[in-house]
Each structure stands twice: as structure tokens, then as C-alpha cells.
Design a protein around this motif. Structure first.
Motif, PDB file in Angstrom:
ATOM      1  N   PHE A 180     -47.871 -35.218 -11.482  1.00 35.25           N
ATOM      2  CA  PHE A 180     -46.631 -34.437 -11.459  1.00 35.25           C
ATOM      3  C   PHE A 180     -46.050 -34.342 -12.862  1.00 35.25           C
ATOM      4  N   THR A 181     -46.026 -35.458 -13.574  1.00 34.79           N
ATOM      5  CA  THR A 181     -45.479 -35.468 -14.934  1.00 34.79           C
ATOM      6  C   THR A 181     -46.290 -34.549 -15.838  1.00 34.79           C
ATOM      7  N   SER A 182     -47.611 -34.612 -15.744  1.00 33.17           N
ATOM      8  CA  SER A 182     -48.456 -33.741 -16.564  1.00 33.17           C
ATOM      9  C   SER A 182     -48.171 -32.273 -16.277  1.00 33.17           C
ATOM     10  N   ALA A 183     -48.062 -31.932 -15.005  1.00 36.30           N
ATOM     11  CA  ALA A 183     -47.762 -30.545 -14.634  1.00 36.30           C
ATOM     12  C   ALA A 183     -46.388 -30.137 -15.143  1.00 36.30           C
ATOM     13  N   GLN A 184     -45.441 -31.034 -15.062  1.00 32.25           N
ATOM     14  CA  GLN A 184     -44.084 -30.756 -15.520  1.00 32.25           C
ATOM     15  C   GLN A 184     -44.081 -30.451 -17.018  1.00 32.25           C
ATOM     16  N   VAL A 185     -44.767 -31.263 -17.803  1.00 26.94           N
ATOM     17  CA  VAL A 185     -44.796 -31.077 -19.255  1.00 26.94           C
ATOM     18  C   VAL A 185     -45.574 -29.806 -19.616  1.00 26.94           C
ATOM     19  N   GLU A 186     -46.677 -29.550 -18.920  1.00 28.90           N
ATOM     20  CA  GLU A 186     -47.473 -28.348 -19.193  1.00 28.90           C
ATOM     21  C   GLU A 186     -46.689 -27.065 -18.954  1.00 28.90           C
ATOM     22  N   MET A 187     -45.734 -27.078 -18.042  1.00 31.36           N
ATOM     23  CA  MET A 187     -44.935 -25.894 -17.743  1.00 31.36           C
ATOM     24  C   MET A 187     -43.935 -25.568 -18.854  1.00 31.36           C
ATOM     25  N   MET A 188     -43.620 -26.550 -19.671  1.00 33.21           N
ATOM     26  CA  MET A 188     -42.619 -26.361 -20.712  1.00 33.21           C
ATOM     27  C   MET A 188     -43.229 -25.670 -21.927  1.00 33.21           C
ATOM     28  N   GLU A 189     -42.421 -24.890 -22.591  1.00 35.67           N
ATOM     29  CA  GLU A 189     -42.856 -24.200 -23.809  1.00 35.67           C
ATOM     30  C   GLU A 189     -42.565 -25.088 -25.014  1.00 35.67           C
ATOM     31  N   LEU A 190     -43.409 -26.102 -25.188  1.00 35.72           N
ATOM     32  CA  LEU A 190     -43.255 -27.031 -26.300  1.00 35.72           C
ATOM     33  C   LEU A 190     -44.275 -26.694 -27.377  1.00 35.72           C
ATOM     34  N   THR A 191     -43.854 -26.823 -28.634  1.00 32.75           N
ATOM     35  CA  THR A 191     -44.753 -26.612 -29.763  1.00 32.75           C
ATOM     36  C   THR A 191     -44.469 -27.676 -30.813  1.00 32.75           C
ATOM     37  N   ARG A 192     -45.357 -27.792 -31.776  1.00 36.11           N
ATOM     38  CA  ARG A 192     -45.183 -28.741 -32.879  1.00 36.11           C
ATOM     39  C   ARG A 192     -43.966 -28.413 -33.737  1.00 36.11           C
ATOM     40  N   ALA A 193     -43.422 -27.212 -33.576  1.00 36.75           N
ATOM     41  CA  ALA A 193     -42.258 -26.816 -34.371  1.00 36.75           C
ATOM     42  C   ALA A 193     -40.942 -27.112 -33.656  1.00 36.75           C
ATOM     43  N   ARG A 194     -40.986 -27.518 -32.393  1.00 36.68           N
ATOM     44  CA  ARG A 194     -39.763 -27.668 -31.589  1.00 36.68           C
ATOM     45  C   ARG A 194     -39.345 -29.121 -31.408  1.00 36.68           C
ATOM     46  N   THR A 195     -38.032 -29.329 -31.531  1.00 38.22           N
ATOM     47  CA  THR A 195     -37.449 -30.639 -31.248  1.00 38.22           C
ATOM     48  C   THR A 195     -36.989 -30.657 -29.787  1.00 38.22           C
ATOM     49  N   VAL A 196     -37.041 -31.843 -29.181  1.00 40.65           N
ATOM     50  CA  VAL A 196     -36.718 -31.975 -27.761  1.00 40.65           C
ATOM     51  C   VAL A 196     -35.687 -33.090 -27.571  1.00 40.65           C
ATOM     52  N   LEU A 197     -34.732 -32.840 -26.680  1.00 44.12           N
ATOM     53  CA  LEU A 197     -33.777 -33.857 -26.239  1.00 44.12           C
ATOM     54  C   LEU A 197     -34.075 -34.146 -24.778  1.00 44.12           C
ATOM     55  N   ASP A 198     -34.442 -35.390 -24.472  1.00 44.99           N
ATOM     56  CA  ASP A 198     -34.722 -35.818 -23.098  1.00 44.99           C
ATOM     57  C   ASP A 198     -33.518 -36.627 -22.618  1.00 44.99           C
ATOM     58  N   ILE A 199     -32.685 -35.997 -21.782  1.00 44.82           N
ATOM     59  CA  ILE A 199     -31.456 -36.628 -21.297  1.00 44.82           C
ATOM     60  C   ILE A 199     -31.779 -37.524 -20.101  1.00 44.82           C
ATOM     61  N   GLY A 200     -31.366 -38.780 -20.187  1.00 49.64           N
ATOM     62  CA  GLY A 200     -31.678 -39.738 -19.124  1.00 49.64           C
ATOM     63  C   GLY A 200     -33.167 -40.044 -19.129  1.00 49.64           C
ATOM     64  N   CYS A 201     -33.695 -40.371 -20.301  1.00 55.43           N
ATOM     65  CA  CYS A 201     -35.145 -40.512 -20.500  1.00 55.43           C
ATOM     66  C   CYS A 201     -35.767 -41.667 -19.735  1.00 55.43           C
ATOM     67  N   GLY A 202     -34.968 -42.640 -19.329  1.00 54.79           N
ATOM     68  CA  GLY A 202     -35.534 -43.794 -18.629  1.00 54.79           C
ATOM     69  C   GLY A 202     -36.523 -44.518 -19.522  1.00 54.79           C
ATOM     70  N   SER A 203     -37.661 -44.880 -18.972  1.00 49.62           N
ATOM     71  CA  SER A 203     -38.660 -45.633 -19.733  1.00 49.62           C
ATOM     72  C   SER A 203     -39.645 -44.729 -20.460  1.00 49.62           C
ATOM     73  N   GLY A 204     -39.353 -43.424 -20.495  1.00 52.25           N
ATOM     74  CA  GLY A 204     -40.176 -42.513 -21.286  1.00 52.25           C
ATOM     75  C   GLY A 204     -41.180 -41.693 -20.500  1.00 52.25           C
ATOM     76  N   ARG A 205     -40.983 -41.570 -19.187  1.00 53.44           N
ATOM     77  CA  ARG A 205     -41.928 -40.833 -18.338  1.00 53.44           C
ATOM     78  C   ARG A 205     -42.222 -39.455 -18.910  1.00 53.44           C
ATOM     79  N   LEU A 206     -41.208 -38.737 -19.376  1.00 49.24           N
ATOM     80  CA  LEU A 206     -41.407 -37.409 -19.969  1.00 49.24           C
ATOM     81  C   LEU A 206     -41.408 -37.452 -21.496  1.00 49.24           C
TER      82      LEU A 206
END
Length: 190
Positions: A35-61
Motif C-alpha cells: 500500500f505504501t509503495s502504491a501510495q508513493v508511486e501515485m505522487m508526482e515526486l521528483t529530485r527537484a521537489r521538496t516534501v513536507l510529511d505532516i504527522g510522519c510517524g516512524s517514517g512510513r512515507l
């Protein structure tokens, strides 16, 4: 008090174990790797983009997103969870995850925390403030909402009587429904 009660010794105190939420979140994350892999794959992330993970917990995402993103700011109110997130990032050889301990509800995006290209609010009660999420993002916001009891509520129910109960959130939640939308699709943002 009756005579019999006066003769009985006082009961010995019972040690109540405290659940280590960081370890519990780790175990849950291990159960949902697909599920986590599918969730991340759906996002438009690139090496040029910064990300804020709100409520990151232990780092699942945060950790898998960091493999694709320029950097990830892992935001959580719990120092234990941030410590776990940092340790797991180091174990995975990930150097672009930075922990930030703060209460999202108390932060002012752009003032207390720099804006990020992508903001992720997954399984966190703060995801309902879409305007605040939008204010924290330069480009995209991804939201995943609960649609049933939260994992924490389920664990509390399973462990009732075994560990000290945690206070429940004010919002009743059940199950998980993943909702990924570009914020601008709804007229919020640029």
C-alpha cells in the motif's frame, strides 16, 4: 467498612505496560508495504521537489518519498516517532530526511516552517484544514483520510486492560480511504 474488608490486605499495585507507539507504527508499516509503495508511486515526486510529511510517524512515507524527492521534512509532535524515523532513514542509507518536532495545528506555514513543493497529510487529523495545507505547498498537496477506526483506536481496543489507554481523538474515524488530489483541481491554490 465491614470487618472482613478491614482484615484483608491491600491489593498489590499492578504494573501497567506502556505501549511503545514508535514500535507499533513500525510493525503496522511493515504490514502495508505494498500500500505504501502504491501510495508513493501515485505522487508526482521528483529530485527537484521538496516534501513536507505532516504527522510522519516512524517514517512510513517519509523514507520511501526521500528516495525520489530532493528532501523530505518529517514533521511530527512525538520525539520518539521522529527518533525512530531518523534511525530508520539512516539504516536505509537515506540522508535527505530532516525531522522537525512541532504541532502542525500550532504552525503557520511560511512563517514557522518553510513552504515545500509537495505537502503530504496521511492519516493525520490536520488533513482537514485544506487552506492551511495549501498555504504550506508550492505545487501539490496529497491527502489520505481515515474512513473508519484509526489504527491507534483499533490497537487501544485490542489492548484494553493490557496497557494503559491513550486518550481518543475527538473525531471518530474508521478504516482507510486513500484520497489523492491535486489541490488546484478544487480551486485551491495557483
Amino acid at each position: 467498612m465491614n470487618a472482613l474488608a478491614q482484615e484483608l490486605p491491600a491489593p498489590a499495585p499492578v504494573a501497567v505496560p506502556v505501549l511503545d507507539w514508535a514500535k507499533a507504527y513500525d510493525r503496522l508499516a511493515q504490514m502495508e508495504t505494498q500500500f505504501t509503495s502504491a501510495q508513493v508511486e501515485m505522487m508526482e515526486l521528483t529530485r527537484a521537489r521538496t516534501v513536507l510529511d505532516i504527522g510522519c510517524g516512524s517514517g512510513r512515507l517519509a523514507i520511501p518519498m526521500a528516495r525520489t524527492a530532493k528532501s523530505v521534512t518529517a514533521l511530527d509532535n512525538s520525539s520518539d516517532l521522529l527518533d525512530r524515523c531518523g534511525a530508520q532513514a539512516r539504516e536505509a542509507g537515506i540522508a535527505n530526511v530532516a525531522g522537525h518536532q512541532a504541532d502542525w495545528d500550532a504552525l503557520i506555514p511560511g512563517k514557522d516552517l518553510p513552504k515545500h513543493d509537495v505537502v503530504v497529510a496521511s492519516r493525520y487529523n490536520g488533513e482537514l484544514d485544506l487552506m492551511k495545507l495549501d498555504a504550506a505547498a508550492n505545487l501539490l498537496v496529497y491527502v489520505q483520510l481515515f474512513s473508519g477506526p484509526s489504527t491507534k483506536a483499533l490497537l487501544n481496543a485490542l489492548l484494553e486492560g493490557i496497557v494503559a489507554p491513550e486518550p481518543e481523538a475527538e473525531v471518530e474515524q474508521s478504516g482507510v480511504a486513500a484520497i489523492f488530489n491535486e489541490h488546484t483541481r478544487y480551486g485551491i491554490g495557483p
